[in-house]
Design an enzyme around this catalytic site. Structure first.
Site, PDB file in Angstrom:
ATOM      1  N   THR A 181       1.073  -0.932  -0.279  1.00  0.00           N
ATOM      2  CA  THR A 181       0.074   0.060   0.220  1.00  0.00           C
ATOM      3  C   THR A 181       0.856   1.250  -0.046  1.00  0.00           C
ATOM      4  O   THR A 181       1.800   1.143   0.782  1.00  0.00           O
ATOM      5  CB  THR A 181      -0.908   0.067   1.108  1.00  0.00           C
ATOM      6  OG1 THR A 181      -1.774  -1.026   1.266  1.00  0.00           O
ATOM      7  CG2 THR A 181      -1.755   1.341   1.196  1.00  0.00           C
ATOM      8  N   PHE A 183       1.085   5.138   0.859  1.00  0.00           N
ATOM      9  CA  PHE A 183       0.648   6.150   1.684  1.00  0.00           C
ATOM     10  C   PHE A 183       1.381   7.553   1.268  1.00  0.00           C
ATOM     11  O   PHE A 183       2.376   7.650   1.138  1.00  0.00           O
ATOM     12  CB  PHE A 183       0.844   5.855   3.284  1.00  0.00           C
ATOM     13  CG  PHE A 183       0.260   4.715   3.806  1.00  0.00           C
ATOM     14  CD1 PHE A 183      -1.179   4.650   4.458  1.00  0.00           C
ATOM     15  CD2 PHE A 183       0.753   3.366   3.520  1.00  0.00           C
ATOM     16  CE1 PHE A 183      -1.616   3.809   5.101  1.00  0.00           C
ATOM     17  CE2 PHE A 183       0.026   2.299   3.958  1.00  0.00           C
ATOM     18  CZ  PHE A 183      -1.026   2.550   4.936  1.00  0.00           C
TER      19      PHE A 183
END
Length: 293
Positions: A181, A183
């Site tokens: 992921t 960010f």
């Protein structure tokens, strides 16, 4: 560190959406280990914490290599009142967590966020465990810990297991090894690196004019000036199907000639352009760039 029971300098607090033990919490601890993490109910609450001076930074997920972009986040970022000052890539290692004493063969149901469940389909199918959609990963871990039920488990981070006293029955159960992921780290004030400090990433949003080949013309300056666009996504704003708004990441600093010229040409063919942040690349981005080349 994540104990907010003692007074902490707000400048040393980093806010995130979710419960303690969420992957966003893990990203905060990995990226800013010197800061105290602050859980927030929504992304808007995390933004507000920074705007109101309750936290110095916010850690916001943008996209996942398996699930794609985080829903609604591109709508929220331009209106957040914050600036992107950095990025962080977090490898997602899913664990099957349960109350102590539980055996894998005892588990019949597993609770987690829909993306986490979908990312572990093969494991769940192999062990004949029924997936149950919940609001989030860490919240599910918190609830399972309260039940004491050995027939139910949760998919969450190892950190969530440590925080809520759960046992990991299986580690790294995600189907895709590349599950990561991305960010962005956001601040109330912009922190722009020097144009000659090395490679920079510039994130911005723009809305093209409603004319033929508008996007082609708007992006032409990036091609002619040798600027690499690493991300480009469209989304509808204000319910309009006529002209889309775009989110983009590109390599370069707006004060450097090639990107400055590209942005000038972009503005000529668009209604609005808004830079969300200029920041140094995360090492993971540089590693991927070398691999691709």
């Amino acid at each position: 560190m994540s104990d907010l029971s003692r007074p902490v300098d707000p400048a040393k607090i980093i806010a995130f959406q979710g419960e303690h033990g969420a992957y966003s919490d893990l990203a905060c601890r990995m990226s800013r280990p010197e800061m105290t993490t602050m859980p927030c109910r929504t992304f808007e609450d995390a933004f507000s914490a920074v705007r109101d001076g309750k936290a110095g930074l916010a850690m916001i997920p943008i996209e996942n290599s398996v699930a794609g972009r985080v829903a609604d986040i591109h709508h929220l970022l331009p209106e957040s009142g914050l600036h992107i000052i950095g990025e962080h890539y977090q490898r997602i290692n899913h664990h099957l967590l349960a109350v102590p004493g539980t055996k894998l063969e005892d588990v019949t149901e597993v609770y987690s966020h829909v993306h986490a469940l979908n990312q572990c389909r093969d494991f769940l199918k192999e062990h004949k465990i029924t997936p149950i959609v919940a609001v989030d990963t860490a919240g599910s871990a918190k609830e399972i810990a309260k039940t004491g039920d050995t027939t139910r488990a949760v998919i969450a981070s190892e950190l969530a297991g440590e925080i809520y006293g759960l046992t990991s029955l299986a580690a790294d159960i995600e189907d895709a090894e590349h599950n990561t992921t991305r960010f962005v780290v956001m601040s109330k004030d912009a922190i722009v690196p020097h144009p000659k400090a090395g490679m920079s990433v510039t994130s911005f949003v723009f809305r093209v004019r409603n004319v033929p080949a508008a996007l082609f013309k708007a992006l032409g300056g990036f091609a002619t000036n040798g600027v690499n666009i690493t991300k480009l996504e469209s989304y509808i704003v204000d319910g309009s199907f006529i002209a889309a708004q775009f989110y983009a990441d590109c390599e370069g600093h707006p004060d450097n000639r090639n990107l400055r010229l590209a942005l000038e040409e972009l503005e000529f063919f668009t209604q609005t352009v808004k830079i969300l942040g200029v920041y140094p690349p995360h090492p993971y981005r540089l590693q991927q760039k070398i691999t691709d080349e």
